[in-house]
Design a protein around this motif. Structure first.
Motif: not given
Length: 593
Positions: A151-152, A155, A291, A315-316, A549, A554, A556
Motif C-alpha cells: 500500500y504505497d 507492505r 499494483s 505505482e512502486n 489506483g 488496494y 494507498s
C-alpha cells in the motif's frame, strides 16, 4: 505520491530479527538413542503432539497429481532475484529489499514473492521438498498462504512461513496475517554442509520440519494455508541455488499446479473509460497506478486494469527502493512484467519515479553526499536506458516543493532531502538533462501535489519553472497530483483550468497524475472526479487523466499498519471491486454528446 503526515505511521512496526522465542512449543523431554557399536549416546530434542487440525478447502478437480515438480518445464524467469540456469535450477540473488518509512528512520523488509510464476492450490495434507546448494550463509525460503499487498508506503504481512537456513541453525518465523510481527518464531540448532534438502510437511494443523532426512521439530501451522494456496519467495544474504522444488500430496491431500495467468484483455468494452475516451475528438490517455501484486494475483482487478485504462503508471516498481535495492543490483523483473503487460494491451506507460526524497534504499540514503551526484546520474541512465522506447513519459523529479514555505530566502521553497543537500537546486537540472540523454523521445515531468489551488505552492512551482526554463532544462510538463484527502480539501475546476493555461503559455504540458478523492460523500466524490476530467478534456495541453489506483481494496489511503485492514474510500471501485457513482460520472463525461 504525496506524503500524508496525518496518517498513522508504521515506524513503530519493528524490522524483525531472528531471535529465539519459544512461544507455543512444549518439550516432552529427551529421547535417548543408544549407538551400541561406538558406545555413544546421542540426544535429540523433539516436540510433542501436533496441534489441532485447521480447516482446509476441498479441491474437486478429478485426477489431480500426487506429486508436482515445480521447476520442470515451468517458467520462473520473471521472478525478481531469480535466474534460470541451463540445468533448470534457479540461481537466487538476494535483493534484501526494504520499504523505507515516511521519515526515513526505519525499514520494513520487502522480500520478493514469485507472483508471476507457478504456485499451488492445496487441500489436506501435503509436503514440500526443496534441495538447496551454496548455502554457506543465510538462505531464506518463504511459503505464503496469500499474496502480500503493498500500500504505497507499507507492505501487509499475510499468513506465511519463513525458513532461514545457515550453517548451524534453522530459524522459523510464522505470520498468521493478524499483525506485522511474527506470531511465532524459533531457532533450531542444525548441522549441514554446503547443500541440503529441506522438507516441510503440513498435516492436521501442524508443520513437520526435516533437514537432510533428519527430524528438526514440530510447529503449529497457524492456519497459514487455510485459504488453499501456497506461493513461494526466495531471499537471503548471498547467492545460492535451488535445485529442486517438489510438492507431494499426503494421505487424502490434493494438489494442483497453477500457472501464471494470461495477461491480455480479451476485448476492450466500448462502454469502458478507455473505450469511451477513444471516441473523443482528441486523444486523452485514461490512466491509473497499477499494483504489480494485485495485477498478477487478482483476476477481477486485472480485468479492470486492462479493460478500463489506456495508460498505466508504475505505482512502486520503478521507485529506487524496489528497482535498485543494492549498489550493484538492479532488479528489473517486476517492472518488466508490469510494463510488458501494459504494452501488450495497447497501454502507454508513465514511469514513476526517478528522483524522489522518499522511497530510496538505505544504501543510497547512507552514501556520502560527495557520491550522490554520480549515484543519481548512473541510476537515471540505467533505468531510463533500460526502458528506452517503452516508457513514453517520466516523473523525473517527484515532489520537489517543500511541504511548508520555509521563509528562508536562501532556500527557494524546495524540499531539503538527500539530493538537494548534496547538489542544491542543480539536482533537478542534472536529473532532467540525464533523462533526456538516456531517451530523447520520452516526455519529462515534474510531479507534485497542491498545484490545483492558488497559494504558496503554486507560486513556488511557477518560480521554479521560470528558473529551469532560463537555464535550459529540458522539462516538458507538470503533473497535478490532485489528491483530495479530507472534507476540507476541494479542487476548483476553474482554478485548475487557469493553471493549466498558465503552464501552456510557458510551453509546458499538464497531466492529472494521481487523482483520488475522499469518498465519505459519494456524490461530492463523483463531482470532484468529473469536474477535473472535464477540465482535462477541455484543455488541449492536458495529456492524461490518471487515478492513483483502481479499487479501495488496494488503495494507498489504507491506514498504515492496520490489522485488520482499515481501507480507504478514495477510488472509483470499492473494496469488493464494484463501481461507485464516481465511475458512472466519468463515463457520462466521456460519452459522445
Amino acid at each position: 505520491m504525496i506524503s500524508r503526515k496525518s496518517r498513522k505511521s508504521w515506524f513503530s512496526t519493528p524490522t524483525y530479527q531472528l531471535v529465539p522465542k519459544r512461544q507455543g512449543f512444549r518439550f516432552k523431554g529427551l529421547i535417548l538413542a543408544t549407538a551400541a557399536l561406538v558406545g555413544m549416546i546421542s540426544v535429540w530434542d523433539i516436540f510433542t503432539q501436533p496441534p489441532q487440525p485447521s480447516t482446509m478447502p476441498t479441491l474437486n478437480t478429478p485426477a489431480l497429481p500426487k506429486s508436482i515438480d515445480l521447476l520442470a518445464n515451468q517458467d520462473w524467469s520473471h521472478v525478481a532475484g531469480v535466474q534460470v540456469k541451463s540445468d533448470g535450477s534457479l540461481g537466487i540473488t538476494p535483493l534484501r529489499r526494504a520499504i523505507v518509512s515516511l521519515d526515513g528512520n526505519s525499514y520494513q523488509p520487502n522480500p520478493p514473492v514469485a507472483i508471476n510464476a507457478p504456485h499451488l492450490e492445496v487441500s489436506g495434507e501435503f509436503r514440500i521438498t526443496a534441495a538447496l546448494a551454496d548455502t554457506g550463509e543465510n538462505v531464506k525460503i518463504q511459503f505464503y498462504g496469500a499474496v502480500p499487498v503493498i500500500y504505497d508506503e507499507w507492505r501487509t504481512q499475510p499468513p506465511s512461513i519463513q525458513l532461514s537456513i545457515s550453517e548451524n541453525q534453522l530459524a522459523v518465523m510464522i505470520w498468521d496475517g493478524s499483525d506485522s510481527s511474527p506470531s511465532e518464531e524459533h531457532t533450531f540448532k542444525v548441522s549441514m554442509n554446503r547443500s541440503a534438502k529441506l522438507e516441510m510437511e503440513n498435516s492436521t494443523g501442524s508443520l513437520t520440519l526435516k533437514l537432510d532426512g533428519r527430524l528438526v521439530g514440530f510447529l503449529s501451522d497457524h492456519e497459514v494455508f487455510s485459504g488453499g494456496q501456497v506461493w513461494f519467495g526466495f531471499d537471503g544474504s548471498r547467492e545460492w541455488t535451488l535445485h529442486q522444488l517438489r510438492a507431494e500430496a499426503q494421505g487424502d491431500g490434493k494438489l494442483r499446479l497453477v500457472s501464471p495467468p494470461s495477461m491480455e484483455a480479451s476485448q476492450v468494452e466500448t462502454g469502458s473509460l478507455r473505450g469511451l475516451a477513444a471516441k473523443q475528438p482528441r486523444s486523452l490517455a485514461i490512466g491509473t497506478a497499477l499494483s504489480f501484486n494485485a495485477l498478477f494475483a487478482d483476476e477481477s482487478y486485472r480485468t479492470l486494469a486492462l479493460g478500463q485504462f489506456s495508460m498505466l503508471t508504475t505505482e512502486n516498481e520503478l521507485k529506487p527502493q524496489f528497482i535498485h535495492p543494492q549498489p550493484d543490483i538492479y532488479s528489473f523483473a517486476e517492472a518488466d512484467s508490469l510494463i510488458g503487460t501494459g504494452l501488450a494491451n495497447g497501454m502507454k506507460v508513465h514511469g514513476h519515479t526517478l528522483v524522489f526524497g522518499e522511497a530510496n534504499p538505505k544504501w543510497m540514503r547512507d552514501s556520502p553526499p560527495t557520491q550522490l551526484r554520480q549515484i543519481m546520474v548512473d541510476h537515471i541512465k540505467t533505468v531510463v536506458g533500460h526502458y528506452k522506447g517503452k516508457i513514453s513519459s517520466w516523473d523525473v523529479v517527484n515532489e520537489p516543493l517543500a511541504d511548508n514555505k520555509s521563509g528562508d530566502t536562501t532556500s527557494p521553497d524546495l524540499r531539503q532531502h538527500i539530493w538537494y543537500r548534496a547538489m542544491g537546486e542543480q539536482y533537478i537540472d542534472i536529473a532532467f538533462k540525464t533523462a533526456r540523454e538516456a531517451d530523447p523521445n520520452a516526455k519529462l515531468y515534474i510531479n507534485d501535489w497542491g498545484l490545483e489551488a492558488d497559494g504558496d505552492r503554486w507560486d513556488s512551482l511557477l518560480a521554479l519553472v521560470a528558473r529551469l526554463k532560463q537555464r535550459g532544462v529540458p522539462i516538458d510538463g507538470i503533473g497535478f497530483q490532485a489528491h483530495v484527502y479530507k472534507d476540507g480539501d476541494h479542487i476548483d475546476p476553474a482554478t485548475l483550468r487557469r493553471h493549466i493555461k498558465t503552464l501552456a503559455n510557458l510551453g509546458l504540458a499538464s497531466r492529472i497524475s494521481e487523482i483520488d478523492v475522499h469518498g465519505e460523500n459519494q456524490q461530492v466524490q463523483a463531482s470532484q472526479y468529473s469536474g477535473v476530467l472535464q477540465v482535462c478534456l477541455a484543455e488541449p495541453t492536458c495529456t492524461a487523466f490518471s487515478t492513483w489506483g483502481i479499487a479501495d481494496k488496494y488503495g494507498s489511503t489504507t491506514e498504515i499498519g492496520s490489522y485488520p485492514l482499515e481501507l480507504g474510500d478514495d477510488l472509483l471501485w470499492d473494496s469488493t471491486l464494484q463501481p461507485k457513482p464516481a465511475y458512472r460520472a466519468l463515463q457520462n463525461i466521456l460519452r459522445p454528446k
